[in-house]
Scaffold this motif. Structure first.
Motif, short mmCIF file in Angstrom:
data_model
loop_
_atom_site.label_atom_id
_atom_site.label_comp_id
_atom_site.label_asym_id
_atom_site.label_seq_id
_atom_site.Cartn_x
_atom_site.Cartn_y
_atom_site.Cartn_z
N GLY A 190 31.28 30.76 46.85
CA GLY A 190 31.74 29.41 47.16
C GLY A 190 32.91 29.38 48.13
N GLY A 191 32.92 30.30 49.07
CA GLY A 191 33.99 30.33 50.07
C GLY A 191 35.23 31.05 49.61
N VAL A 192 35.22 31.56 48.38
CA VAL A 192 36.38 32.30 47.87
C VAL A 192 36.07 33.80 47.92
CG1 VAL A 192 37.90 32.66 45.89
CG2 VAL A 192 36.98 30.39 46.36
N GLN A 193 37.03 34.55 48.47
CA GLN A 193 36.85 36.01 48.53
C GLN A 193 37.33 36.60 47.20
OE1 GLN A 193 35.55 37.56 51.32
NE2 GLN A 193 35.29 35.46 52.05
N LEU A 194 36.42 37.29 46.52
CA LEU A 194 36.79 37.89 45.23
C LEU A 194 36.78 39.41 45.33
CD1 LEU A 194 34.65 35.32 43.59
CD2 LEU A 194 36.70 35.97 42.37
N ALA A 195 37.65 40.03 44.59
CA ALA A 195 37.68 41.50 44.55
C ALA A 195 38.12 41.95 43.17
CB ALA A 195 38.64 42.04 45.60
N ILE A 196 37.49 42.99 42.70
CA ILE A 196 37.94 43.64 41.45
C ILE A 196 38.28 45.08 41.81
CG2 ILE A 196 37.29 44.40 39.14
CD1 ILE A 196 35.34 42.12 39.00
N ILE A 197 39.49 45.46 41.49
CA ILE A 197 39.90 46.84 41.73
C ILE A 197 40.24 47.47 40.38
CG2 ILE A 197 41.68 48.34 42.73
CD1 ILE A 197 41.93 46.36 45.02
N VAL A 198 39.59 48.57 40.09
CA VAL A 198 39.85 49.30 38.84
C VAL A 198 40.45 50.65 39.23
CG1 VAL A 198 38.88 50.15 36.68
CG2 VAL A 198 37.85 48.17 37.82
N ARG A 199 41.56 50.99 38.64
CA ARG A 199 42.22 52.25 39.02
C ARG A 199 42.94 52.83 37.81
NH1 ARG A 199 47.89 50.60 40.44
NH2 ARG A 199 47.89 48.41 39.95
N ARG A 200 43.35 54.07 37.97
CA ARG A 200 44.17 54.68 36.93
C ARG A 200 45.62 54.39 37.25
NH1 ARG A 200 39.93 58.39 37.21
NH2 ARG A 200 38.96 58.71 35.19
N ALA A 201 46.31 53.76 36.34
CA ALA A 201 47.72 53.44 36.57
C ALA A 201 48.41 53.29 35.23
CB ALA A 201 47.86 52.16 37.37
N LEU A 202 49.68 53.67 35.20
CA LEU A 202 50.46 53.54 33.97
C LEU A 202 50.95 52.10 33.84
CD1 LEU A 202 52.61 56.77 34.32
CD2 LEU A 202 50.53 56.46 32.98
N ILE A 203 51.19 51.69 32.63
CA ILE A 203 51.75 50.35 32.41
C ILE A 203 53.13 50.30 33.05
CG2 ILE A 203 52.58 48.75 30.63
CD1 ILE A 203 50.35 49.77 28.82
N PRO A 204 53.40 49.29 33.90
CA PRO A 204 54.70 49.24 34.58
C PRO A 204 55.85 49.19 33.58
CG PRO A 204 53.18 47.65 35.52
CD PRO A 204 52.53 48.18 34.29
N LEU A 205 56.95 49.81 33.99
CA LEU A 205 58.11 49.87 33.09
C LEU A 205 58.83 48.53 32.97
CD1 LEU A 205 59.76 53.23 34.06
CD2 LEU A 205 58.74 52.64 31.89
N GLU A 206 58.87 47.80 34.08
CA GLU A 206 59.68 46.58 34.06
C GLU A 206 59.12 45.57 33.06
OE1 GLU A 206 57.11 46.54 37.80
OE2 GLU A 206 58.68 47.80 37.05
N ASP A 207 60.02 44.92 32.35
CA ASP A 207 59.54 43.95 31.37
C ASP A 207 59.66 42.52 31.89
OD1 ASP A 207 62.19 43.55 31.27
OD2 ASP A 207 62.46 44.03 29.16
#
Lengths: 226, 169
Positions: A134-151
């Motif tokens: 519908g005219g919207v660009q969608l992307a799904i990115i799956v990667r290995r990453a740690l949970i960010p430290l900042e709260d």
């Protein structure tokens, strides 16, 4: 009161620290293990790629490129992703196929393996599917990453808002909206305890809410474990 | 499992000071804890090399400072400084709290490097040379940044009278 005294007064009563040395130690060790794994795999991959390239490109006497003899099979295999990565991409594609019509995924859309940017993936790769609905660009990115430290999350500016939430299972979510009007960019990220991070982005339209994107990001099928 | 007792001993002894320095840079205890945690993780990763250094403290300050500067560069961390800070006369009982808020507000309004110079020189008591080493710049730059930062703070930190009588004088 002079400046030194003012600064000392400003930090006079700190709250109890939210720093757990044991937790930090565990995180560093996990990161070191995954880095070693990535370096090892990357080194092996580089060696194979160089060997393949050397065989394919090495000129023979007189500078003529190598050609297989008549009837001989081609010795240089096609360059492809690691079989395990292909397997993971196929598994993610299967999950993509299960999405309902609301996300308008075209039949031929698949997950491909890409080199991650900015060192964003702990092993250097991410899995991505892109399509337009519908005219919207969608992307799904799956990667290995740690949970960010900042709260915390955003320093919300006039053009961007960001919110961080924590799931009951300890996973961490971010939803971001950038730009206003008819064509904002919306994004939802889900960081999981198994060190998988899923990012869903919808750019150029208002057809998808951040809640929809977050629900999509949280689907258990986007896993790189196993 | 590697023995990290000397690392733990070092960090435990300096964690409080690092947090306070980070707080003066960040202006927020949560952000200060984040920055300190990230800096500690960086130290831990390279501890075998760092432990051999002559001046570990200076290196650790450098790591903390760079971590803070890196954090600020992240899009969702970008700061939106306010041009005008509220300065008002308060009752003596609120004076300490108000001064604390005032200095933090004025620090936050300084550009990052000037804020760092002020914190390193006037809170961590570093010399011009030590500050230059931590910031990776010349001593001349430290002096000029200090001078400009102090001018800004002087102009902003209007002395608040202790009592109503003093205010009326």
């Amino acid at each position: 009161m002079n400046l030194q005294e003012m600064l000392k007064t400003a930090v006079a009563d700190p709250p109890p620290p939210a720093i757990d040395l044991d937790d930090l130690t565990r995180r560093v060790r996990r990161r070191q293990v995954s880095t070693r794994w990535a370096v090892g795999t990357g080194g092996l991959g580089l060696a194979v790629a160089m060997a393949v390239a050397a065989v394919g490109l090495a000129p023979l006497d007189g500078g003529a490129p190598w050609q297989p003899e008549s009837g001989a099979t081609q010795l240089v295999p096609p360059v492809s992703a690691d079989p395990r990565q292909e397997l993971l991409a196929a598994r993610l594609t299967a999950q993509l196929r299960e999405l309902g019509p609301e996300f308008g995924v075209p039949a031929g859309t698949v997950f491909t393996v890409e080199r991650g940017e900015w060192g964003a993936a702990t092993d250097g790769y991410w899995y991505v599917a892109r399509w337009s609905s519908g005219g919207v660009q969608l992307a799904i990115i799956v990667r290995r990453a740690l949970i960010p430290l900042e709260d915390g999350c955003a320093k919300n500016g006039p053009d961007m808002s960001c919110e961080r939430t924590e799931g009951a299972d300890g996973s961490v979510n971010y939803v971001v909206t950038e730009g206003a009007g008819a064509a904002p960019s919306r994004q939802a990220e889900n960081y999981r305890l198994d060190d998988t991070a899923v990012m869903v982005t919808a750019a150029g339209g208002t057809a998808f809410t951040v809640e929809q994107l977050l629900t999509l990001a949280q689907l258990p099928g986007w896993s790189l474990v196993g | 499992m590697p023995d990290d007792s000397d690392f733990r001993e070092y960090v435990t002894g300096r964690l409080d000071q690092l947090r306070r320095t980070a707080y003066l840079l960040c202006g927020d205890w949560h952000a200060a804890d984040d920055v300190t945690s990230t800096a500690v993780m960086k130290l831990m990763r390279h501890w075998r090399r760092i432990r051999e250094l002559e001046n570990i403290d200076s290196y650790v300050r450098q790591v903390l400072l760079r971590t803070w500067l890196d954090e600020r560069r992240r899009p969702w961390r970008r700061e939106w400084a306010t041009a005008v800070l509220p300065v008002r006369a308060v009752a003596a009982a609120d004076r300490v709290v108000d001064e604390r808020l005032a200095i933090m507000g004025h620090l936050a309004a300084l550009p990052a490097r000037r804020r760092a110079v002020i914190v390193l020189r006037f809170y961590d008591d570093l010399s011009v040379e030590e500050t230059a080493a931590v910031l990776g710049c010349s001593t001349g730059t430290v002096k000029s940044q200090t001078s400009r930062a102090l001018d800004t703070l002087r102009a902003a930190l209007v002395p608040v009278p202790e009592t109503a009588e003093e205010a009326a004088r």
